[in-house]
Design a protein around this motif. Structure first.
Motif, PDB file in Angstrom:
ATOM      1  N   ASP A  98      19.556  64.145  53.688  1.00 14.05           N
ATOM      2  CA  ASP A  98      20.843  63.237  54.204  1.00 14.05           C
ATOM      3  C   ASP A  98      20.352  62.140  55.034  1.00 14.05           C
ATOM      4  O   ASP A  98      20.509  62.530  56.266  1.00 14.05           O
ATOM      5  CB  ASP A  98      22.069  64.274  54.457  1.00 14.05           C
ATOM      6  CG  ASP A  98      23.113  63.050  54.460  1.00 14.05           C
ATOM      7  OD1 ASP A  98      23.129  62.097  54.823  1.00 14.05           O
ATOM      8  OD2 ASP A  98      24.316  63.728  54.141  1.00 14.05           O
ATOM      9  N   THR A  99      19.880  61.164  54.643  1.00  4.48           N
ATOM     10  CA  THR A  99      19.171  60.183  55.680  1.00  4.48           C
ATOM     11  C   THR A  99      20.287  59.548  56.431  1.00  4.48           C
ATOM     12  O   THR A  99      20.076  59.412  57.632  1.00  4.48           O
ATOM     13  CB  THR A  99      18.628  59.022  54.798  1.00  4.48           C
ATOM     14  OG1 THR A  99      17.458  59.796  54.033  1.00  4.48           O
ATOM     15  CG2 THR A  99      18.005  58.132  55.692  1.00  4.48           C
ATOM     16  N   THR A 100      21.554  59.370  55.904  1.00  8.31           N
ATOM     17  CA  THR A 100      22.727  58.768  56.658  1.00  8.31           C
ATOM     18  C   THR A 100      23.231  59.885  57.880  1.00  8.31           C
ATOM     19  O   THR A 100      23.076  59.302  59.138  1.00  8.31           O
ATOM     20  CB  THR A 100      23.841  58.650  55.874  1.00  8.31           C
ATOM     21  OG1 THR A 100      23.521  57.676  54.821  1.00  8.31           O
ATOM     22  CG2 THR A 100      24.842  58.001  56.569  1.00  8.31           C
ATOM     23  N   VAL A 101      23.198  61.084  57.695  1.00  8.66           N
ATOM     24  CA  VAL A 101      23.487  61.876  58.585  1.00  8.66           C
ATOM     25  C   VAL A 101      22.391  62.178  59.655  1.00  8.66           C
ATOM     26  O   VAL A 101      22.446  62.205  60.931  1.00  8.66           O
ATOM     27  CB  VAL A 101      24.130  63.391  57.964  1.00  8.66           C
ATOM     28  CG1 VAL A 101      23.948  64.329  59.108  1.00  8.66           C
ATOM     29  CG2 VAL A 101      25.216  63.258  57.237  1.00  8.66           C
ATOM     30  N   ALA A 102      21.184  62.229  58.971  1.00 11.12           N
ATOM     31  CA  ALA A 102      19.958  62.426  60.069  1.00 11.12           C
ATOM     32  C   ALA A 102      19.859  61.063  61.164  1.00 11.12           C
ATOM     33  O   ALA A 102      19.428  61.230  62.124  1.00 11.12           O
ATOM     34  CB  ALA A 102      18.588  62.624  59.109  1.00 11.12           C
ATOM     35  N   GLU A 103      20.091  60.074  60.294  1.00 13.24           N
ATOM     36  CA  GLU A 103      20.139  58.814  61.275  1.00 13.24           C
ATOM     37  C   GLU A 103      21.199  58.952  62.333  1.00 13.24           C
ATOM     38  O   GLU A 103      21.060  58.378  63.548  1.00 13.24           O
ATOM     39  CB  GLU A 103      20.206  57.770  60.587  1.00 13.24           C
ATOM     40  CG  GLU A 103      19.044  56.994  59.624  1.00 13.24           C
ATOM     41  CD  GLU A 103      19.143  55.913  58.761  1.00 13.24           C
ATOM     42  OE1 GLU A 103      18.038  55.405  58.568  1.00 13.24           O
ATOM     43  OE2 GLU A 103      20.211  55.554  58.747  1.00 13.24           O
ATOM     44  N   ALA A 104      22.357  59.366  61.985  1.00 13.56           N
ATOM     45  CA  ALA A 104      23.568  59.607  62.833  1.00 13.56           C
ATOM     46  C   ALA A 104      23.157  60.610  64.124  1.00 13.56           C
ATOM     47  O   ALA A 104      23.685  60.054  65.050  1.00 13.56           O
ATOM     48  CB  ALA A 104      24.816  59.613  62.112  1.00 13.56           C
ATOM     49  N   LEU A 105      22.500  61.746  63.498  1.00 14.73           N
ATOM     50  CA  LEU A 105      22.102  62.724  64.386  1.00 14.73           C
ATOM     51  C   LEU A 105      21.064  62.089  65.493  1.00 14.73           C
ATOM     52  O   LEU A 105      21.235  62.235  66.864  1.00 14.73           O
ATOM     53  CB  LEU A 105      21.625  63.640  63.811  1.00 14.73           C
ATOM     54  CG  LEU A 105      21.111  64.900  64.625  1.00 14.73           C
ATOM     55  CD1 LEU A 105      22.188  65.558  65.449  1.00 14.73           C
ATOM     56  CD2 LEU A 105      20.432  65.944  63.640  1.00 14.73           C
ATOM     57  N   PHE A 106      20.061  61.444  64.823  1.00 18.58           N
ATOM     58  CA  PHE A 106      19.088  60.748  65.988  1.00 18.58           C
ATOM     59  C   PHE A 106      19.859  59.932  66.843  1.00 18.58           C
ATOM     60  O   PHE A 106      19.596  59.905  68.083  1.00 18.58           O
ATOM     61  CB  PHE A 106      18.119  60.051  65.201  1.00 18.58           C
ATOM     62  CG  PHE A 106      17.050  59.278  66.019  1.00 18.58           C
ATOM     63  CD1 PHE A 106      16.553  60.066  67.020  1.00 18.58           C
ATOM     64  CD2 PHE A 106      16.257  58.398  65.474  1.00 18.58           C
ATOM     65  CE1 PHE A 106      15.598  59.395  67.657  1.00 18.58           C
ATOM     66  CE2 PHE A 106      15.308  57.815  66.193  1.00 18.58           C
ATOM     67  CZ  PHE A 106      14.832  58.374  67.149  1.00 18.58           C
ATOM     68  N   ARG A 107      20.778  58.847  66.374  1.00 16.82           N
ATOM     69  CA  ARG A 107      21.600  58.078  67.094  1.00 16.82           C
ATOM     70  C   ARG A 107      22.430  58.778  68.150  1.00 16.82           C
ATOM     71  O   ARG A 107      22.403  58.452  69.577  1.00 16.82           O
ATOM     72  CB  ARG A 107      22.180  57.023  66.392  1.00 16.82           C
ATOM     73  CG  ARG A 107      22.994  55.795  66.951  1.00 16.82           C
ATOM     74  CD  ARG A 107      23.723  55.178  65.943  1.00 16.82           C
ATOM     75  NE  ARG A 107      23.058  54.809  64.881  1.00 16.82           N
ATOM     76  CZ  ARG A 107      23.430  55.292  63.452  1.00 16.82           C
ATOM     77  NH1 ARG A 107      24.308  55.881  63.330  1.00 16.82           N
ATOM     78  NH2 ARG A 107      22.532  54.825  62.500  1.00 16.82           N
ATOM     79  N   GLY A 108      23.146  59.625  67.674  1.00 16.94           N
ATOM     80  CA  GLY A 108      24.180  60.188  68.473  1.00 16.94           C
ATOM     81  C   GLY A 108      23.528  61.037  69.477  1.00 16.94           C
ATOM     82  O   GLY A 108      24.163  61.288  70.691  1.00 16.94           O
ATOM     83  N   MET A 109      22.554  61.889  69.236  1.00 19.75           N
ATOM     84  CA  MET A 109      22.065  62.589  70.344  1.00 19.75           C
ATOM     85  C   MET A 109      21.339  61.755  71.404  1.00 19.75           C
ATOM     86  O   MET A 109      21.504  62.044  72.578  1.00 19.75           O
ATOM     87  CB  MET A 109      20.980  63.640  69.739  1.00 19.75           C
ATOM     88  CG  MET A 109      21.435  64.673  68.694  1.00 19.75           C
ATOM     89  SD  MET A 109      22.756  65.689  69.417  1.00 19.75           S
ATOM     90  CE  MET A 109      22.038  67.202  70.087  1.00 19.75           C
ATOM     91  N   THR A 110      20.824  60.662  70.918  1.00 22.26           N
ATOM     92  CA  THR A 110      19.962  59.608  71.944  1.00 22.26           C
ATOM     93  C   THR A 110      21.134  59.319  72.780  1.00 22.26           C
ATOM     94  O   THR A 110      20.850  59.177  74.228  1.00 22.26           O
ATOM     95  CB  THR A 110      19.435  58.500  71.035  1.00 22.26           C
ATOM     96  OG1 THR A 110      18.525  59.116  70.423  1.00 22.26           O
ATOM     97  CG2 THR A 110      18.885  57.492  72.304  1.00 22.26           C
ATOM     98  N   ARG A 111      22.395  58.669  72.500  1.00 19.07           N
ATOM     99  CA  ARG A 111      23.259  58.328  73.177  1.00 19.07           C
ATOM    100  C   ARG A 111      24.133  59.500  74.019  1.00 19.07           C
ATOM    101  O   ARG A 111      24.781  59.158  74.966  1.00 19.07           O
ATOM    102  CB  ARG A 111      24.424  57.822  72.373  1.00 19.07           C
ATOM    103  CG  ARG A 111      24.194  56.548  71.572  1.00 19.07           C
ATOM    104  CD  ARG A 111      24.875  56.038  70.576  1.00 19.07           C
ATOM    105  NE  ARG A 111      24.387  54.760  70.050  1.00 19.07           N
ATOM    106  CZ  ARG A 111      25.273  54.252  68.770  1.00 19.07           C
ATOM    107  NH1 ARG A 111      26.344  54.665  68.451  1.00 19.07           N
ATOM    108  NH2 ARG A 111      24.599  52.965  68.558  1.00 19.07           N
ATOM    109  N   ARG A 112      23.914  60.886  73.710  1.00 21.89           N
ATOM    110  CA  ARG A 112      24.415  61.827  74.676  1.00 21.89           C
ATOM    111  C   ARG A 112      23.304  62.288  75.508  1.00 21.89           C
ATOM    112  O   ARG A 112      23.441  63.446  76.171  1.00 21.89           O
ATOM    113  CB  ARG A 112      24.733  62.850  73.938  1.00 21.89           C
ATOM    114  CG  ARG A 112      26.021  62.452  73.040  1.00 21.89           C
ATOM    115  CD  ARG A 112      26.451  63.667  71.830  1.00 21.89           C
ATOM    116  NE  ARG A 112      27.777  62.998  71.390  1.00 21.89           N
ATOM    117  CZ  ARG A 112      28.101  62.303  70.444  1.00 21.89           C
ATOM    118  NH1 ARG A 112      27.124  61.570  70.157  1.00 21.89           N
ATOM    119  NH2 ARG A 112      29.428  62.012  69.995  1.00 21.89           N
ATOM    120  N   GLY A 113      22.037  61.503  75.677  1.00 29.59           N
ATOM    121  CA  GLY A 113      21.145  62.132  76.525  1.00 29.59           C
ATOM    122  C   GLY A 113      20.413  62.997  76.245  1.00 29.59           C
ATOM    123  O   GLY A 113      19.583  63.799  76.998  1.00 29.59           O
TER     124      GLY A 113
END
Lengths: 289, 99
Positions: A98-113
């Motif tokens: 699931d590329t969409t969720v994987a990208e969101a995870l990468f983005r979301g965790m980055t934004r959470r430090g």
């Protein structure tokens, strides 16, 4: 707001596949009972996406540039990697990604430090993803996989408190970043006690394993964080037992809630203690914070 | 002493094992002419000697990562289900001084 609907921990010793048929019947029963229970709960939970935290056995990155967390963003995940295939003795598989969720995870965790790395290629999968996939037939189910390969063996690596914090950030990500109606499952892959590559290769710490499984089922995360130290895991099997940090990420995401285990098996030839846990995650799990 | 007390991430032998896993052609060459493959890496003399002598104890004392030690043993002694058992036994024998 997505829903966290499933959470489990499972060992991934390659011998669970390659040497399964040679194991005593009572050992086989524990493996079967554990997998059947995890699959039963998975089918009941009906996740759309399963995020699998599993340690990387130095299969994707050089020691000189080793990520603590590596997200697989591919549309499909095929394995096992060719060198690991005869060692594991498992079939080939291609699981939906699931590329969409994987990208969101990468983005979301980055934004959470939370520093994670991510790659679009089909990552090299050893027993970490391959064994749970074939034991639970994840590739044959209507569920998409997002693998997150974790550093639990190249010092220094994130300890239990950091992994728990990663799990807490993961819960926030699931709650706040993923779309409403998406059903998300979490699987921690690794452990139990073992010492791959060490002089105690055949050592299995039954007392530790039973203590850990009981602790997972108790839902007492204060004790978990105080007592599941790297030093204690190293004593129970250097370089291998710390794979349980993948389970800690899952427990950080679900918070203090009880779990069920389905027996414990000590079979020296497996070179790893065997037991699994499924946690009681309901549809309101993502709202608890 | 713990397995990681001497861990030295700068050892070239780490890259050797990684490349052998990732490159089937290099693996074939390693089996046919190990020395020519070792020549490609900036191994310290003691590091190379430990590999040539299958002395995992010495390799670990130099700082080799034990998980890659297990994989190196499989590259040398066998990587299928039964080969791995042989590799584990050889590795443990070397580490415990019983080889």
């Amino acid at each position: 707001m997505a829903e966290l609907v499933y959470a489990a921990g499972i060992p991934h010793a390659p011998t669970l596949v390659g040497l399964f048929s040679r194991a005593p019947s009572e050992v086989q029963k524990v493996v079967r009972d554990s997998c059947d229970a995890l699959v039963h709960d998975l089918e009941a939970a009906r996740p759309d996406v399963l995020i699998v935290f599993a340690n990387d056995h130095l299969t994707n990155s050089r020691i000189s540039a080793y990520p603590d967390f590596l997200i697989g963003m591919a549309a499909e995940h095929s394995g096992p990697h060719e060198w690991f295939k005869p060692w594991i003795g498992c079939r080939d598989y291609t699981a939906k990604g699931d590329t969409t969720v994987a990208e969101a995870l990468f983005r979301g965790m980055t934004r959470r430090g939370i520093r994670m790395n991510a790659e679009r290629r089909n990552l090299n999968f050893d027993d970490n993803i391959s064994v749970p996939t074939v034991l639970m037939d994840l590739d044959k189910r209507d569920v998409r996989i997002v693998p997150v390969l974790q550093n639990t063996t190249v010092p220094p690596y994130p300890d239990q408190r950091r992994c728990y914090a990663v799990g807490q950030a993961l819960a926030d990500f699931i709650r706040d970043d993923l779309p409403a109606g998406l059903r998300v499952g979490l699987l921690g892959s690794g452990g139990l006690s073992h010492e791959p590559g060490g002089s105690r290769y055949y050592f299995i710490d039954e007392a530790f394993d039973r203590w850990f499984l009981d602790l997972c089922c108790s839902g007492d995360h204060r004790r978990l964080l105080d007592e599941l130290t790297i030093e204690r895991m190293e004593a129970a099997g250097s370089g291998g037992t710390s794979e349980l940090l993948a389970w800690v990420v899952v427990m950080g995401a679900i918070g203090e809630r009880p779990g069920r285990s389905f027996g414990y098996a000590l079979h020296k030839e497996f070179r790893c203690g065997i037991g699994a846990v499924s946690w009681a995650v309901n549809d309101h799990a993502a709202e608890r914070r | 002493m713990g397995l990681f007390d001497n861990f030295d991430p700068t050892l070239a032998a780490h890259d050797l094992v990684q490349d052998l896993k990732w490159d089937p052609e290099l693996r074939r060459r390693f089996q046919q002419d190990e020395g020519s493959v070792l020549d490609r890496y900036a191994l310290r003399p003691a590091e190379r000697e430990a590999i040539e002598q299958r002395d995992f104890r010495k390799l670990y004392d130099l700082g080799f990562h034990p998980y890659l030690g297990g994989q190196l043993a499989r590259l040398i002694y066998g990587n299928d289900v039964d080969g791995a058992i042989r590799a584990v036994n050889k590795l443990v024998a070397s580490l415990t001084g019983k080889s």
